[in-house]
Design a protein around this motif. Structure first.
Motif, PDB file in Angstrom:
ATOM      1  N   TYR A  26       4.742   1.725   1.232  1.00 25.29           N
ATOM      2  CA  TYR A  26       5.723   1.754   0.135  1.00 25.29           C
ATOM      3  C   TYR A  26       6.600   3.005   0.209  1.00 25.29           C
ATOM      4  O   TYR A  26       7.823   2.925   0.049  1.00 25.29           O
ATOM      5  CB  TYR A  26       4.992   1.709  -1.202  1.00 25.29           C
ATOM      6  CG  TYR A  26       5.895   1.929  -2.401  1.00 25.29           C
ATOM      7  CD1 TYR A  26       6.612   0.872  -2.958  1.00 25.29           C
ATOM      8  CD2 TYR A  26       6.034   3.197  -2.969  1.00 25.29           C
ATOM      9  CE1 TYR A  26       7.451   1.079  -4.054  1.00 25.29           C
ATOM     10  CE2 TYR A  26       6.862   3.410  -4.055  1.00 25.29           C
ATOM     11  CZ  TYR A  26       7.569   2.347  -4.596  1.00 25.29           C
ATOM     12  OH  TYR A  26       8.399   2.558  -5.671  1.00 25.29           O
ATOM     13  N   ASP A  27       5.988   4.151   0.456  1.00 24.48           N
ATOM     14  CA  ASP A  27       6.749   5.405   0.488  1.00 24.48           C
ATOM     15  C   ASP A  27       7.844   5.358   1.545  1.00 24.48           C
ATOM     16  O   ASP A  27       8.975   5.816   1.322  1.00 24.48           O
ATOM     17  CB  ASP A  27       5.813   6.584   0.763  1.00 24.48           C
ATOM     18  CG  ASP A  27       4.899   6.896  -0.415  1.00 24.48           C
ATOM     19  OD1 ASP A  27       5.218   6.466  -1.540  1.00 24.48           O
ATOM     20  OD2 ASP A  27       3.862   7.558  -0.200  1.00 24.48           O
ATOM     21  N   PRO A  29       0.842  -1.201   0.000  1.00 26.40           N
ATOM     22  CA  PRO A  29       0.000   0.000   0.000  1.00 26.40           C
ATOM     23  C   PRO A  29       0.875   1.248   0.000  1.00 26.40           C
ATOM     24  O   PRO A  29       1.992   1.241   0.525  1.00 26.40           O
ATOM     25  CB  PRO A  29      -0.810  -0.138   1.292  1.00 26.40           C
ATOM     26  CG  PRO A  29      -0.038  -1.089   2.141  1.00 26.40           C
ATOM     27  CD  PRO A  29       0.662  -2.018   1.204  1.00 26.40           C
ATOM     28  N   GLN A  30       0.367   2.307  -0.580  1.00 28.01           N
ATOM     29  CA  GLN A  30       1.171   3.508  -0.816  1.00 28.01           C
ATOM     30  C   GLN A  30       1.849   4.025   0.443  1.00 28.01           C
ATOM     31  O   GLN A  30       3.038   4.374   0.429  1.00 28.01           O
ATOM     32  CB  GLN A  30       0.283   4.606  -1.410  1.00 28.01           C
ATOM     33  CG  GLN A  30       1.050   5.833  -1.888  1.00 28.01           C
ATOM     34  CD  GLN A  30       1.846   5.563  -3.151  1.00 28.01           C
ATOM     35  OE1 GLN A  30       1.301   5.110  -4.136  1.00 28.01           O
ATOM     36  NE2 GLN A  30       3.145   5.833  -3.114  1.00 28.01           N
ATOM     37  N   GLN A  31       1.111   4.058   1.561  1.00 29.77           N
ATOM     38  CA  GLN A  31       1.666   4.643   2.782  1.00 29.77           C
ATOM     39  C   GLN A  31       2.867   3.862   3.307  1.00 29.77           C
ATOM     40  O   GLN A  31       3.796   4.444   3.874  1.00 29.77           O
ATOM     41  CB  GLN A  31       0.569   4.762   3.858  1.00 29.77           C
ATOM     42  CG  GLN A  31      -0.244   3.499   4.133  1.00 29.77           C
ATOM     43  CD  GLN A  31       0.411   2.535   5.107  1.00 29.77           C
ATOM     44  OE1 GLN A  31       1.330   2.902   5.831  1.00 29.77           O
ATOM     45  NE2 GLN A  31      -0.048   1.289   5.120  1.00 29.77           N
ATOM     46  N   ASN A  89       6.545  -2.745  -5.842  1.00 32.76           N
ATOM     47  CA  ASN A  89       5.682  -1.738  -6.446  1.00 32.76           C
ATOM     48  C   ASN A  89       4.674  -1.248  -5.416  1.00 32.76           C
ATOM     49  O   ASN A  89       4.637  -1.731  -4.284  1.00 32.76           O
ATOM     50  CB  ASN A  89       4.959  -2.307  -7.676  1.00 32.76           C
ATOM     51  CG  ASN A  89       5.912  -2.568  -8.828  1.00 32.76           C
ATOM     52  OD1 ASN A  89       7.028  -2.048  -8.853  1.00 32.76           O
ATOM     53  ND2 ASN A  89       5.495  -3.386  -9.779  1.00 32.76           N
ATOM     54  N   ASN A  90       3.840  -0.304  -5.828  1.00 27.52           N
ATOM     55  CA  ASN A  90       2.894   0.287  -4.886  1.00 27.52           C
ATOM     56  C   ASN A  90       1.464   0.206  -5.402  1.00 27.52           C
ATOM     57  O   ASN A  90       1.207   0.239  -6.604  1.00 27.52           O
ATOM     58  CB  ASN A  90       3.250   1.750  -4.626  1.00 27.52           C
ATOM     59  CG  ASN A  90       3.214   2.587  -5.896  1.00 27.52           C
ATOM     60  OD1 ASN A  90       3.921   2.289  -6.857  1.00 27.52           O
ATOM     61  ND2 ASN A  90       2.403   3.632  -5.912  1.00 27.52           N
ATOM     62  N   TYR A  91       0.534   0.051  -4.446  1.00 28.78           N
ATOM     63  CA  TYR A  91      -0.896   0.199  -4.700  1.00 28.78           C
ATOM     64  C   TYR A  91      -1.295   1.600  -4.251  1.00 28.78           C
ATOM     65  O   TYR A  91      -1.031   1.989  -3.111  1.00 28.78           O
ATOM     66  CB  TYR A  91      -1.705  -0.809  -3.887  1.00 28.78           C
ATOM     67  CG  TYR A  91      -1.930  -2.147  -4.536  1.00 28.78           C
ATOM     68  CD1 TYR A  91      -2.225  -2.267  -5.889  1.00 28.78           C
ATOM     69  CD2 TYR A  91      -1.887  -3.311  -3.771  1.00 28.78           C
ATOM     70  CE1 TYR A  91      -2.447  -3.505  -6.468  1.00 28.78           C
ATOM     71  CE2 TYR A  91      -2.116  -4.554  -4.343  1.00 28.78           C
ATOM     72  CZ  TYR A  91      -2.392  -4.645  -5.692  1.00 28.78           C
ATOM     73  OH  TYR A  91      -2.619  -5.868  -6.258  1.00 28.78           O
ATOM     74  N   THR A  92      -1.927   2.339  -5.117  1.00 29.73           N
ATOM     75  CA  THR A  92      -2.302   3.705  -4.745  1.00 29.73           C
ATOM     76  C   THR A  92      -3.668   3.784  -4.074  1.00 29.73           C
ATOM     77  O   THR A  92      -3.967   4.760  -3.393  1.00 29.73           O
ATOM     78  CB  THR A  92      -2.312   4.618  -5.986  1.00 29.73           C
ATOM     79  OG1 THR A  92      -3.213   4.067  -6.960  1.00 29.73           O
ATOM     80  CG2 THR A  92      -0.916   4.719  -6.587  1.00 29.73           C
ATOM     81  N   ASN A  93      -4.498   2.760  -4.254  1.00 32.68           N
ATOM     82  CA  ASN A  93      -5.865   2.852  -3.725  1.00 32.68           C
ATOM     83  C   ASN A  93      -6.270   1.596  -2.962  1.00 32.68           C
ATOM     84  O   ASN A  93      -7.412   1.163  -3.018  1.00 32.68           O
ATOM     85  CB  ASN A  93      -6.857   3.109  -4.863  1.00 32.68           C
ATOM     86  CG  ASN A  93      -6.774   2.051  -5.951  1.00 32.68           C
ATOM     87  OD1 ASN A  93      -5.921   1.165  -5.891  1.00 32.68           O
ATOM     88  ND2 ASN A  93      -7.661   2.135  -6.925  1.00 32.68           N
ATOM     89  N   SER A  94      -5.310   1.000  -2.255  1.00 32.81           N
ATOM     90  CA  SER A  94      -5.612  -0.214  -1.507  1.00 32.81           C
ATOM     91  C   SER A  94      -4.793  -0.241  -0.226  1.00 32.81           C
ATOM     92  O   SER A  94      -3.666   0.260  -0.177  1.00 32.81           O
ATOM     93  CB  SER A  94      -5.294  -1.454  -2.347  1.00 32.81           C
ATOM     94  OG  SER A  94      -5.426  -2.633  -1.574  1.00 32.81           O
ATOM     95  N   ASN A  95      -5.366  -0.832   0.822  1.00 35.63           N
ATOM     96  CA  ASN A  95      -4.647  -1.003   2.079  1.00 35.63           C
ATOM     97  C   ASN A  95      -3.960  -2.357   2.163  1.00 35.63           C
ATOM     98  O   ASN A  95      -3.331  -2.676   3.170  1.00 35.63           O
ATOM     99  CB  ASN A  95      -5.611  -0.849   3.262  1.00 35.63           C
ATOM    100  CG  ASN A  95      -6.113   0.570   3.404  1.00 35.63           C
ATOM    101  OD1 ASN A  95      -5.372   1.525   3.178  1.00 35.63           O
ATOM    102  ND2 ASN A  95      -7.381   0.719   3.771  1.00 35.63           N
TER     103      ASN A  95
END
Length: 315
Positions: free
Chosen positions: A204-205, A200-202, A276-282
């Motif tokens: 991954y960053d 998830p994006q948070q 990789n990252n998911y931008t809209n998933s937890n």
């Protein structure tokens, strides 16, 4: 379910039985539909946009056990694919279903092989093609011994096929990066068909920043073909940080061979982080790069998955 090329109609013509769409077996498929000929047709899609369409069929399947004994399973259910597009090619025999659904290979052979369980040991990317990954099915496939860690499988009513586990956080070297404050059970899909891990994006960053801070090389920023990936160029093996994935009850230590995509002759010394990252998933995906060099056992009867660090090139 197992998908096969269209020539299965020819090879098994004398014994192949097509299932009627009125059969209860057809209704076990998520995508089972009735054809004009009253056959049970199916369509399955995959994450890389590959697609297989065909008819549900039955035959007798014969397996060889590790003792050399032949074990036959009558009325073995499989998909006879006659319209396969995307990543499929003429050199592949088909697919085997390793999921938890009622029509998968694992579910069908479980009663004969001593339980619904299997293990795999995937060799790392770019291993010599003469060295194969190994799989075992049924009794004897359990992952045992020193160093084994086990985490529960989390069932989802809307998806009985996939394998979900719970990720608590990731450590980059000694820096622990937790998931967000609310941890959802079954937030990671264990998928051997997806190469990179997906976060998830948070999360991954934060992993991106910590990995970048721990690689003593200059980040490649002038190659548009690499996109936003974290990539480095070096003519020796990349000296990157270790990552530890903290699952519920199981900590998995990953070295750069499991976290970075190694260079090919085309990429000329470029290593890229295989995350990789998911931008809209937890949630996320635990892919096959991270699974390499681990003996991994899925036990559907106990609803657990076990891991043991292993040199899979020597199995």
């Amino acid at each position: 379910m197992t998908g096969s090329p269209s020539n299965c109609f020819v090879k098994h013509l004398t014994v192949l039985a097509h299932n009627s769409c009125d059969s209860p077996l057809c209704h076990k498929l998520d995508t089972g539909v009735c054809s004009p000929e009253k056959r049970c047709n199916y369509t399955y899609g995959y994450g890389d946009n590959s697609l297989t369409k065909g008819v549900l069929a039955q035959d007798t399947a014969t397996f060889t056990s590790n003792t050399g004994k032949l074990v036959s399973l009558s009325r073995f259910l499989f998909g006879c694919g006659h319209n396969n597009t995307g990543g499929f090619n003429d050199h592949e025999m088909g697919l085997i279903g390793l999921g938890g659904g009622p029509t998968s290979l694992i579910s069908q052979i479980g009663p004969l092989f001593g339980g619904k369980k299997f293990s795999q040991c995937l060799v790392p990317f770019l291993t010599d093609i003469k060295i194969s990954s190994r799989m075992s099915f049924g009794k004897g496939s359990q992952v045992l011994g020193d160093g084994v860690v086990t985490t529960p499988l989390v069932q989802r009513e809307q998806d009985m096929t996939s394998y979900f586990v719970t990720l608590l956080g990731i450590s980059v070297e000694d820096t622990y990066l937790p998931m967000n404050s609310t941890i959802e059970k079954g937030n990671m899909l264990v998928d051997s068909g997806t190469p990179p891990n997906i976060l998830p994006q948070q999360l991954y960053d934060r992993v991106y920043v910590e990995v970048k801070n721990n690689v003593p090389l200059e980040l490649i920023t002038n190659d548009p073909s690499l996109g936003p990936q974290l990539c480095y160029r070096t003519q020796t093996n990349l000296k990157g940080p270790t990552l530890t994935y903290h699952f519920e009850g199981a900590n998995l230590l990953l070295t750069p061979i499991q976290t970075f995509i190694p260079p090919t002759p085309e990429t000329k010394g470029v290593f890229c982080l295989a995350i990789n990252n998911y931008t809209n998933s937890n949630g996320g995906v635990y892919g096959n790069f991270a699974q390499s060099n681990y003996l991994i056992g899925f036990d559907l009867d106990r609803q657990v998955v076990s891991f043991k660090a292993t040199d899979c090139t020597k199995q």
